[in-house]
Design an enzyme around this catalytic site. Sequence first.
Site, PDB file in Angstrom:
ATOM      1  N   LEU A  59     -10.808   2.635 -46.230  1.00 24.44           N
ATOM      2  CA  LEU A  59     -11.254   1.626 -45.905  1.00 24.44           C
ATOM      3  C   LEU A  59     -11.757   1.377 -44.506  1.00 24.44           C
ATOM      4  O   LEU A  59     -11.610   1.572 -43.142  1.00 24.44           O
ATOM      5  CB  LEU A  59      -9.375   1.026 -45.501  1.00 24.44           C
ATOM      6  CG  LEU A  59      -8.773  -0.030 -45.194  1.00 24.44           C
ATOM      7  CD1 LEU A  59      -9.318  -0.891 -46.197  1.00 24.44           C
ATOM      8  CD2 LEU A  59      -7.383  -0.144 -44.986  1.00 24.44           C
ATOM      9  N   ASP A  60     -12.200   0.207 -44.493  1.00 20.76           N
ATOM     10  CA  ASP A  60     -13.254  -0.428 -42.710  1.00 20.76           C
ATOM     11  C   ASP A  60     -12.618  -0.012 -41.288  1.00 20.76           C
ATOM     12  O   ASP A  60     -10.738  -0.466 -41.676  1.00 20.76           O
ATOM     13  CB  ASP A  60     -13.868  -1.412 -43.418  1.00 20.76           C
ATOM     14  CG  ASP A  60     -14.666  -1.719 -43.804  1.00 20.76           C
ATOM     15  OD1 ASP A  60     -15.339  -0.959 -44.147  1.00 20.76           O
ATOM     16  OD2 ASP A  60     -14.846  -2.801 -44.199  1.00 20.76           O
ATOM     17  N   TYR A  61     -12.967   0.598 -39.934  1.00 19.12           N
ATOM     18  CA  TYR A  61     -12.587   0.719 -39.276  1.00 19.12           C
ATOM     19  C   TYR A  61     -11.595  -0.871 -38.608  1.00 19.12           C
ATOM     20  O   TYR A  61     -10.460  -0.270 -38.221  1.00 19.12           O
ATOM     21  CB  TYR A  61     -13.738   0.928 -38.449  1.00 19.12           C
ATOM     22  CG  TYR A  61     -13.232   0.760 -37.084  1.00 19.12           C
ATOM     23  CD1 TYR A  61     -12.643   2.325 -36.774  1.00 19.12           C
ATOM     24  CD2 TYR A  61     -13.884   0.254 -36.059  1.00 19.12           C
ATOM     25  CE1 TYR A  61     -12.361   2.875 -35.514  1.00 19.12           C
ATOM     26  CE2 TYR A  61     -13.520   0.874 -34.648  1.00 19.12           C
ATOM     27  CZ  TYR A  61     -12.811   1.316 -34.205  1.00 19.12           C
ATOM     28  OH  TYR A  61     -12.625   1.604 -33.125  1.00 19.12           O
ATOM     29  N   ASP A  62     -11.848  -1.729 -39.171  1.00 21.01           N
ATOM     30  CA  ASP A  62     -12.326  -2.990 -38.962  1.00 21.01           C
ATOM     31  C   ASP A  62     -10.757  -3.565 -40.123  1.00 21.01           C
ATOM     32  O   ASP A  62     -10.531  -4.966 -39.843  1.00 21.01           O
ATOM     33  CB  ASP A  62     -13.481  -3.622 -38.135  1.00 21.01           C
ATOM     34  CG  ASP A  62     -13.352  -4.550 -39.151  1.00 21.01           C
ATOM     35  OD1 ASP A  62     -13.724  -3.496 -40.074  1.00 21.01           O
ATOM     36  OD2 ASP A  62     -14.750  -5.219 -38.683  1.00 21.01           O
ATOM     37  N   SER A  63     -10.162  -2.728 -40.873  1.00 21.55           N
ATOM     38  CA  SER A  63      -9.602  -3.269 -41.882  1.00 21.55           C
ATOM     39  C   SER A  63      -8.749  -2.441 -41.981  1.00 21.55           C
ATOM     40  O   SER A  63      -7.937  -1.297 -41.033  1.00 21.55           O
ATOM     41  CB  SER A  63     -10.538  -3.357 -43.086  1.00 21.55           C
ATOM     42  OG  SER A  63     -11.322  -4.692 -43.809  1.00 21.55           O
TER      43      SER A  63
END
Length: 181
Positions: free
Chosen positions: A41-45
């Site tokens: 899961l993306d860093y900014d998600s």
Amino acid sequence: MSSILVFNKPFQVLSQFSNGEGRVTLADYIDMPSYYPAGRLDYDSEGLMILTNDGALQNQIANPKHKLEKTYWVQVEGAVNEDQLKCLRAGPILKDGPTKPAKVRLLGAQAHSLWPRVPAIRDRISIPTQWLEIRISEGRNRQVRRMTAAVGLPTLRLVRVAIGNWRLKGLDVGQWRLENT
């Protein structure tokens, strides 16, 4: 016996246990030796991550060939119109090719049940935002963000709320629980 660790990943946390750059990782929240992420899961998600102690199960969850549906609540900038929804549902064409059709619907008040993000999303009085639920079975890099951008709706906040039958239900941000398979 294999088991699943269901984790509610906070914003700006790497979905891995180590990092040479001093960023916050899963190790700052989870001290469970032999559990590994089944996907990223993306860093900014934010939102649901699944970890498991079973390599075969990890592959079954993470590998897009198994078509395990992932559900995202996405706050987008702008007023969503029917043409944009149709394009998202059909599968917009990205730089790496067309996406598979997605299940997309406008979200109402349920999106307001999410925890506040820290730092908060910028608020522009002159630019509306809306929440969408997007369900996909692919796993391309930053796919949901690229899909919404392709139809003129930049993503402001992205929260994964489900992977297959696993849900965030009852988990505060940064918390986890074990479930048997």
